[in-house]
Design a protein around this motif. Sequence first.
Motif, PDB file in Angstrom:
ATOM      1  N   LYS A 269       5.139  -3.704 -13.870  1.00  0.00           N
ATOM      2  CA  LYS A 269       5.402  -4.765 -12.893  1.00  0.00           C
ATOM      3  C   LYS A 269       4.137  -5.073 -12.103  1.00  0.00           C
ATOM      4  CE  LYS A 269      10.323  -3.724 -12.315  1.00  0.00           C
ATOM      5  NZ  LYS A 269      11.415  -3.410 -11.355  1.00  0.00           N
TER       6      LYS A 269
ATOM      7  N   ARG B 139       3.107   4.007 -10.631  1.00  0.00           N
ATOM      8  CA  ARG B 139       3.821   4.486  -9.449  1.00  0.00           C
ATOM      9  C   ARG B 139       5.061   5.223  -9.909  1.00  0.00           C
ATOM     10  NH1 ARG B 139       6.064  -0.237  -5.767  1.00  0.00           N
ATOM     11  NH2 ARG B 139       3.849  -0.792  -5.748  1.00  0.00           N
TER      12      ARG B 139
ATOM     13  N   GLU C  98       1.305  -2.056 -12.116  1.00  0.00           N
ATOM     14  CA  GLU C  98       1.611  -0.641 -12.246  1.00  0.00           C
ATOM     15  C   GLU C  98       2.779  -0.375 -13.193  1.00  0.00           C
ATOM     16  OE1 GLU C  98       0.251   1.020  -7.877  1.00  0.00           O
ATOM     17  OE2 GLU C  98       2.310   0.306  -8.138  1.00  0.00           O
TER      18      GLU C  98
ATOM     19  N   VAL D 162      -1.523 -11.459  -7.081  1.00  0.00           N
ATOM     20  CA  VAL D 162      -1.342 -10.129  -7.675  1.00  0.00           C
ATOM     21  C   VAL D 162      -2.451  -9.198  -7.197  1.00  0.00           C
ATOM     22  CG1 VAL D 162      -1.258  -8.807  -9.818  1.00  0.00           C
ATOM     23  CG2 VAL D 162      -0.184 -11.066  -9.696  1.00  0.00           C
TER      24      VAL D 162
ATOM     25  N   TYR E 106       2.457  -6.468  -8.362  1.00  0.00           N
ATOM     26  CA  TYR E 106       2.784  -6.424  -6.938  1.00  0.00           C
ATOM     27  C   TYR E 106       1.689  -7.106  -6.126  1.00  0.00           C
ATOM     28  CZ  TYR E 106       6.041  -2.798  -8.475  1.00  0.00           C
ATOM     29  OH  TYR E 106       7.031  -2.103  -9.120  1.00  0.00           O
ATOM     30  N   ASP E 107       2.083  -7.656  -4.961  1.00  0.00           N
ATOM     31  CA  ASP E 107       1.104  -8.241  -4.055  1.00  0.00           C
ATOM     32  C   ASP E 107       0.636  -7.186  -3.057  1.00  0.00           C
ATOM     33  OD1 ASP E 107       3.108  -7.958  -2.172  1.00  0.00           O
ATOM     34  OD2 ASP E 107       3.621 -10.080  -2.099  1.00  0.00           O
TER      35      ASP E 107
ATOM     36  N   SER F   1       1.434  -6.567  -0.065  1.00  0.00           N
ATOM     37  CA  SER F   1       2.488  -5.974   0.758  1.00  0.00           C
ATOM     38  C   SER F   1       3.429  -5.085  -0.051  1.00  0.00           C
ATOM     39  CB  SER F   1       3.298  -7.082   1.453  1.00  0.00           C
ATOM     40  OG  SER F   1       3.992  -7.865   0.494  1.00  0.00           O
ATOM     41  N   GLY F   2       3.206  -4.991  -1.365  1.00  0.00           N
ATOM     42  CA  GLY F   2       4.062  -4.169  -2.211  1.00  0.00           C
ATOM     43  C   GLY F   2       5.256  -4.898  -2.783  1.00  0.00           C
ATOM     44  N   LYS F   3       5.344  -6.220  -2.553  1.00  0.00           N
ATOM     45  CA  LYS F   3       6.450  -7.007  -3.092  1.00  0.00           C
ATOM     46  C   LYS F   3       6.143  -7.416  -4.519  1.00  0.00           C
ATOM     47  CE  LYS F   3       9.229 -11.128  -2.138  1.00  0.00           C
ATOM     48  NZ  LYS F   3       9.393 -12.312  -1.244  1.00  0.00           N
ATOM     49  N   GLU F   4       7.174  -7.347  -5.376  1.00  0.00           N
ATOM     50  CA  GLU F   4       6.968  -7.673  -6.787  1.00  0.00           C
ATOM     51  C   GLU F   4       6.658  -9.158  -6.957  1.00  0.00           C
ATOM     52  OE1 GLU F   4       9.242  -7.491 -11.151  1.00  0.00           O
ATOM     53  OE2 GLU F   4      10.214  -6.678  -9.347  1.00  0.00           O
TER      54      GLU F   4
ATOM     55  N   CYS G 131       6.043   1.648 -13.792  1.00  0.00           N
ATOM     56  CA  CYS G 131       7.052   2.249 -12.911  1.00  0.00           C
ATOM     57  C   CYS G 131       7.697   3.435 -13.632  1.00  0.00           C
ATOM     58  CB  CYS G 131       8.089   1.209 -12.513  1.00  0.00           C
ATOM     59  SG  CYS G 131       7.391  -0.185 -11.619  1.00  0.00           S
TER      60      CYS G 131
END
Length: 470
Positions: free
Chosen positions: A262, A204, A243, A239, A264-265, A267-270, A245
């Motif tokens: 990192k 990303r 990605e 997970v 991410y779940d 919802s996009g939360k780390e 970063c």
Amino acid sequence: MSPRHQKDHKDIHDSTTEFFLKVVQKEKEKNSRENSPTKENINTTKTKTIDTVGRFYNYINKTLDKILSSKMSIMVLSFIMAGVLFWSIAGSSGGKDNLANPTSGATLDNVPVQIEGLNKSLEISGVPEQVTVGLIGPSLDIYKTNFSKNYEIYLDVKGLSEGEHTINLKSRNFPDTLKVMIVPDLVKIKLSPKEERVYDLGYRFINEDKMDSEYSVSVEEMSLETVILHASQETLDRVAKVEACIDVTDKKESFEQNANIKAYDNSGKEVKVEISPKKVHVKCNVSSYSKSVPIQAHFIGDLSTGYQVSNYTLSQSEVTIYGVEDKIKDIAVVQVDVDVTNLKSNTTISNVSLKKENGINKFSTSAIDVTVEVEKVITKKFDKIPIQVLNNERKYKVSFAGESQYASVSVTGTEAKIASLTADNIQATIDIDKLKLGTNKADVKVAVDDEKLKIELLSSSKVTINIERN
């Protein structure tokens, strides 16, 4: 220099100037009244004295300017003034004896919690990242503690095995004269065994808002395709993607960097996990080519029984796509997948993501709103639809076995459309282009001249025909 200091300095300077103007005016008045040589000498001496005093004031003003223009000097002066103020208040309240008594209170917010003694094969959960600490004791010790920030709040889990535990948070490096209260004080933690799992590595772009909008970035090469994650099964199940970063701040030409990886779940939360390795080397290309293309809705999912999409509108009909010219020049339309599962009424679906085809680096808008109009539908059966023969270029004689020259279909649509529909709007066909002389099995295809209507073949999908020369 702060506005307040500037104002104070200006006030001092103005008052000093006004003072000297008055003095000079008085001297001029005296000179006009007294013209003797002796008094002129006295006036000269006074003028020199005034000049000397003025130079001294100017020196003081310049010195203040230098001090107040330095952040470090201001901090030092502030600390000294705070100390003087504190000692003044403490002295007026009882002197030294007051500082030795626990008469003050304060809170420390957002104090991080450190974890100690954790077995590397275990994952810990349930520990708050930050806590609030209350202090009661001598004012000076509270002030010194808050200023130095040398304190620590920690959780010692050394020797604890897998499972749930209730344990106290601890503190250190606080003065013995202070009573320390941690909120929360008691925490319930869980220690779980770590597992190892391999994930595909994506990427990303971060800080895209700090890149000129006319440029776009594409990844040409990444040194890794997969990474290994270490965490409990429960954490790994959360997970959704891993990605790299890639920081694109101020990028205007091709670049390489070691990007952080990192997890991410959905919802996009780390998700906090151990990742091996932690970085990946990437090579990126920067392009400034772009073009505008229309947006087209593609409906997925099944509507509630008895309903169909009658129309839709998009919050915007076109989007600008960015990328390498050779890769996106042939892209004529961008699709947006709209999930209409179980819809029964007109609905606006917000923030629907555009589908990024290969070659597209970015969109001018990455998501749009789609308003879907849904109508109740009915189904009507049509019999005796004659089957037409296609691609009979040699003018063969084609005959059907039995009643197979007719097809039966059902058409589903809104009541208004079905009411105006006739057999003339429906086509049933067979294609004999690749069939040989003699008896053959031919596939039957049906269609209706309104694409918003849904047609279904009810009779056999194959018919028996005989092909002969005329």
